[in-house]
Design an enzyme around this catalytic site. Structure first.
Site, short mmCIF file in Angstrom:
data_model
loop_
_atom_site.label_atom_id
_atom_site.label_comp_id
_atom_site.label_asym_id
_atom_site.label_seq_id
_atom_site.Cartn_x
_atom_site.Cartn_y
_atom_site.Cartn_z
N CYS A 116 0.80 -1.22 0.00
CA CYS A 116 0.00 0.00 0.00
C CYS A 116 0.84 1.28 0.00
CB CYS A 116 -0.93 0.01 1.20
SG CYS A 116 -2.14 -1.35 1.17
N HIS A 264 -3.52 7.32 0.92
CA HIS A 264 -3.76 6.01 0.31
C HIS A 264 -5.20 5.62 0.56
CE1 HIS A 264 -3.89 1.79 -0.40
NE2 HIS A 264 -3.89 1.48 0.89
N ASN A 294 -9.79 -0.26 -2.94
CA ASN A 294 -8.38 -0.14 -2.58
C ASN A 294 -7.54 -0.74 -3.70
OD1 ASN A 294 -5.80 -0.40 -1.53
ND2 ASN A 294 -6.45 -1.15 0.47
#
Length: 337
Positions: A116, A264, A294
């Site tokens: 991530c 993020h 995501n």
């Protein structure tokens, strides 16, 4: 000493939209449950036969970024590719991008595996190369193909409803004006929590690959991502805050100096928590997890590109990028646009 400046941005997502209602047809879930916990309404998944892979999506995003930078592909000196879902176990996708772009130059290509926070790490690496004068123009890509590796059943719903496919890219170029560009980057890790957000198989550390293949156990969940959701959330909100403050302090900036925060896109609830904690308005934070889910290493460059395209980022703005994820790893970048 130079600074590095983002001169081109681009992103690509598959055409196939998968809504929460679509998922409710293949697993026990519903739109209300997913939105309440994640903020996600839909995501993009590749379609078998369309030819989308982690590399091809990255290439499509890269072509847009290069064109917008005003450069030619042969002006690129180096490639940094961030992903947790490469086309092959090896080689990594960086060299595949060099090939698929049709570059004549045999430039270096580096693959970053920081999940991530991968794009922040990739940006930091590229920034150092440019600051020291080694390279002038670097292509950075964050791309992920999650959908083909998720447990799309009720068993895996806690994780599988979160992730989507897509790619984002940026061209980083030398900037002689030291008041512009990337002011600083800040990177951290805490490996003691590595297994709290992980995909264990087909790792080579605990089992022989030949034994894994021979077993072929359909109930082996180690082939699917695992996430201790509440634990990750609690750590994320702390580390996000710390690394944003670290970047501000390093540049003698205050929270009030932030024109745009691009977090993020892990969970809308995390972003909202950080926004509230820092007292930022909706115009100062950009979120698009509602549309894309995501996309891990791709989430920051996709969101950054969209925010720029929509005129939400202007010359002279102070832009903060921040990410937290598997590893645990986290980081931030402070940019004067």
């Amino acid at each position: 000493m130079y600074h590095s400046k983002i001169t081109g941005l681009g992103y690509y997502v598959p055409d196939n939209v998968v809504t929460n209602d679509d998922l409710s047809k293949i697993m026990e879930t519903n739109d209300e449950w997913i939105q309440e916990r994640t903020g996600i309404k839909e995501r993009r998944h590749v379609v078998k036969g369309d030819g989308d892979t982690t590399t091809t999506m990255g290439v499509k995003a890269a072509k847009i970024a290069i064109e917008r930078s005003g450069l030619d592909k042969e002006d690129i000196d180096f490639i940094v590719f961030a992903t947790l879902s490469p086309d092959y176990y090896f080689p990594g996708p960086g060299v595949l991008v060099q090939r698929d772009l049709g570059m004549k130059r045999t430039v270096g290509a580096l693959d970053v595996r920081n999940q991530c926070s991968g794009f922040i790490y990739a940006l930091s690496v590229a920034d150092q190369f440019i600051k020291t004068g080694m390279y002038k123009n670097i292509l950075i890509i964050g791309s992920e193909l999650h959908s083909t590796g998720l447990d799309m059943t009720t068993r895996g719903r806690g994780v599988s409803v979160i992730f989507g496919d897509g790619a984002g890219a940026a061209v980083l170029s030398r900037e002689e004006d030291l008041t512009k560009g990337i002011l600083s980057t800040h990177l951290h890790s805490e490996g003691q929590h590595a297994e709290e957000l992980s995909l264990i198989a087909p790792g080579m550390g605990k089992r022989w690959v030949t034994d894994i293949i021979a077993d072929a156990d359909p109930n082996d969940e180690s082939y699917y991502p695992y996430m201790n959701g509440q634990f990750v959330f609690k750590n994320a909100v702390v580390r996000f805050s710390e690394v944003i403050n670290e970047g501000l302090k390093a540049n003698n900036l205050q929270v009030s100096d932030i024109d745009m925060l691009i977090p993020h896109q892990a969970n809308l609830r995390i972003s909202q928590f950080i926004q509230q904690k820092f007292g930022l308005s909706d115009d100062q934070v950009y979120n698009n997890i509602m549309k894309y889910g995501n996309t891990t290493a791709a989430s920051v460059p996709i969101a950054l590109t969209e925010a720029w395209e929509q005129g939400k980022i202007k010359e002279g703005d102070t832009v903060v990028l921040a990410a937290f994820g598997s590893g645990f790893t986290w980081g931030s970048a402070i940019i004067k646009w």
